[in-house]
Structure formats: structure tokens, C-alpha cells
Design a protein around this motif. Structure first.
Motif, short mmCIF file in Angstrom:
data_model
loop_
_atom_site.label_atom_id
_atom_site.label_comp_id
_atom_site.label_asym_id
_atom_site.label_seq_id
_atom_site.Cartn_x
_atom_site.Cartn_y
_atom_site.Cartn_z
N ILE A 67 13.74 9.22 -10.67
CA ILE A 67 12.36 9.15 -10.29
C ILE A 67 12.39 7.68 -9.35
N ASN A 68 13.26 7.01 -9.94
CA ASN A 68 13.37 5.50 -9.27
C ASN A 68 14.17 5.59 -7.76
N HIS A 69 15.15 6.49 -8.01
CA HIS A 69 15.80 6.75 -6.62
C HIS A 69 14.81 7.44 -5.48
N ARG A 70 14.16 8.36 -6.23
CA ARG A 70 13.17 9.28 -5.10
C ARG A 70 12.02 8.10 -4.40
N LEU A 71 11.65 7.29 -5.33
CA LEU A 71 10.75 6.33 -4.66
C LEU A 71 11.37 5.33 -3.78
N GLN A 72 12.50 4.83 -4.16
CA GLN A 72 13.12 3.88 -3.25
C GLN A 72 13.31 4.86 -1.74
N GLN A 129 0.65 -1.31 -0.08
CA GLN A 129 -0.10 0.02 -0.12
C GLN A 129 0.64 1.26 0.01
N ILE A 130 2.11 1.27 0.64
CA ILE A 130 3.01 2.41 0.88
C ILE A 130 3.67 2.65 -0.67
N ALA A 131 3.62 1.51 -1.22
CA ALA A 131 4.57 1.56 -2.57
C ALA A 131 3.42 2.33 -3.67
N GLN A 132 2.39 1.80 -3.78
CA GLN A 132 1.15 2.37 -4.40
C GLN A 132 1.01 3.70 -4.38
#
Length: 290
Positions: A138-143, A113-116
């Protein structure tokens, strides 16, 4: 009475056997055992063989391997108001089994849920062109964001990668037209630059030929050499007009003399030489024609 005592001993032995069996726990290398004693966390055990107290202690198995999770496709409105569908993949593992059991009910579902939510929030802060070109950022910021939010649960997020970006059909056609126009623009610029450089070289070549007329004849000979290499049945010989101009002038002079003779005028009237009058030069020697 003796038979009853023997049965009781057998019954007690069986109970002790099952009690001993239930007390033995074996945890593989990739798991940890979280132990609760009378409802209180007493520690994490494993891997290997250890004992728990039946009816007083309870064990939860926690997998410590890296878990791969597919984040379902999410509809996102980018900063420039384009609706897209984005999905991602998440790699995480449990680094603190105790907190993963105590602080959250289901750490896998909670991480999903946090990832979505984070995926929709972060992608919505970028424009469409930025999201397509700055995928690594964007991937780094999501991680980083997901890792900070799951850290109290004992979860470590290693990698978050955006897998696919689904664009509307109208947007795909518009981007294709834009890319085609950009390629045509670059092609025209390159072609114009080539024409400009070629014109400069031709101007320099014309300047050299104007100073040394014999270079034009050498160029003709070189052209003949290049044509002969191809073994063509037809040979086109470029003949300079200056080579045959003296013959044309002589023929023209003879016609004028005949005309003057028939008209009663002086045929041998003094005139400047045709070559000198027209400023003609022999292309082989560079001397004026007489």
C-alpha cells in the motif's frame, strides 16, 4: 547653487548604494532563486552570490531540501465495509523550482491535499486484513500515485508511509477473539499430533517387548536407576506380577490338594503344570514355568 549640487550628488550616491545593495542576492546551498524579469520567467539561479536588476527582476526563494509532511488522520471505509482512521507521513522535495512556482500557487498545500485524497482512495480499495498485512504494498502504491500527480509541479515524492491505523473498539475485540481462537486451534492440532506420534512410538515399543519379554525387566531396572539419581527418601520398586505368580500358583495348588483330601477325591490327579497351562514364562530367562 553649489550647496544644492552637493546635496543632489549625495542623494544620488545614497540611491545608487541602496540600488546596489538590493541588486546583490546570496542564496544558500539548500535553496534556489527563481528569477522573473518583467513578469516572465528567465531562469533559476543559485546557490551563491549573484545580481538582479532592481524594479525589473523579482526573485522567489525555493527550498530544495526534503520536506516532511504529516498527513492528518482520514476516515476510510475499507472494501469489507469497516470504518477506520488512517494517518501517514510524506517525504518529498522540489526538483524543478521553476515549475513549482509557475504551475501551482502553493506547492506544499497542493501536495498535502493530493496526499489526503489519495490516502482515502487507495486504502478504500483494500480489505481490513489486507491493509494490516500488506502495508508495504500500500505504501508503494501511495508513493507512485502521489508522485505521478505532483510531477507537473516539479515535485518528487520519495517515501509515503502509513503510520497508524485506528480501529473501532468493537472491531478490536472481535479481532482479539479471532486471534485467540486461532491460537487455541493451533495448540489443539499440535497436541493431537504429539499424541499421535507418541501412540505410534508406544505401539512400536509394545511390539518389541512382546517379542522379547526380558526388555520389560531391563526397563524396570532403568527406571530404578533414574529414580535413584533423584536421591529420594522413598523408593518405589515396580514388581512384575509374573515374578510372584509361581508362588501364588503353588499356594493355590496346595489349597486345592487339601480340599481334595478332605472331600475324598484323589489329591494327586494328573494335571498339566501350572506354568504350562497358563502359558507363563520366566521374564529373566524367557523359559516356560513348570
Amino acid at each position: 547653487m553649489g550647496d544644492f549640487g552637493g546635496i543632489a550628488l549625495i542623494f544620488i550616491a545614497v540611491i545608487l548604494f541602496f540600488f546596489l545593495i538590493s541588486a546583490i542576492k546570496i542564496i544558500p546551498e539548500y535553496e534556489k532563486g527563481v528569477i522573473f524579469r518583467l513578469g516572465r520567467l528567465v531562469g533559476v539561479r543559485g546557490p551563491g552570490l549573484f545580481f538582479v536588476i532592481p524594479m525589473l527582476e523579482r526573485m522567489f526563494r525555493i527550498d530544495t531540501r526534503v520536506i516532511t509532511m504529516d498527513v492528518p488522520a482520514q476516515e476510510v471505509i475499507t472494501r469489507d465495509n469497516v470504518t477506520i482512521r488512517v494517518n501517514a507521513v510524506l517525504y518529498f522535495l522540489v526538483i524543478d523550482p521553476g515549475r513549482a512556482v509557475v504551475n501551482v500557487m502553493d506547492y506544499i498545500r497542493a501536495t498535502m491535499q493530493i496526499a489526503q485524497t489519495t490516502l482515502r482512495s487507495v486504502v478504500g480499495q483494500f480489505e481490513l486484513d489486507e491493509m494490516l498485512s500488506q502495508r508495504e504494498q500500500i505504501n508503494h502504491r501511495l508513493q507512485q500515485i502521489i508522485d505521478e500527480q505532483t510531477e507537473p509541479w516539479g515535485i518528487k515524492v520519495n517515501i509515503v508511509e502509513i503510520k497508524d491505523v485506528e480501529l473501532p473498539q468493537s472491531m478490536q475485540r472481535a479481532m482479539a477473539k479471532q486471534a485467540e481462537a486461532e491460537r487455541e486451534k493451533r495448540a489443539k492440532i499440535i497436541h493431537a499430533d504429539g499424541e499421535f506420534q507418541a501412540s505410534k512410538r508406544l505401539a512400536e515399543a509394545a511390539d518389541v517387548i512382546s517379542r522379547e519379554p526380558v526388555t520389560l525387566q531391563l526397563r524396570y531396572l532403568q527406571t530404578l536407576t533414574e529414580i535413584a539419581v533423584e536421591k529420594n527418601s522413598t523408593l518405589v520398586f515396580p514388581l512384575p506380577i509374573d515374578l510372584i505368580r509361581p508362588f501364588i500358583d503353588r499356594a493355590y495348588s496346595g489349597v486345592q490338594n487339601d480340599h481334595y483330601s478332605e472331600g475324598g477325591k484323589k489329591p494327586n490327579e494328573a494335571r498339566p503344570a501350572d506354568g504350562q497351562r497358563r502359558g507363563l514364562f520366566d521374564p529373566m530367562t524367557g523359559l516356560p514355568l513348570e
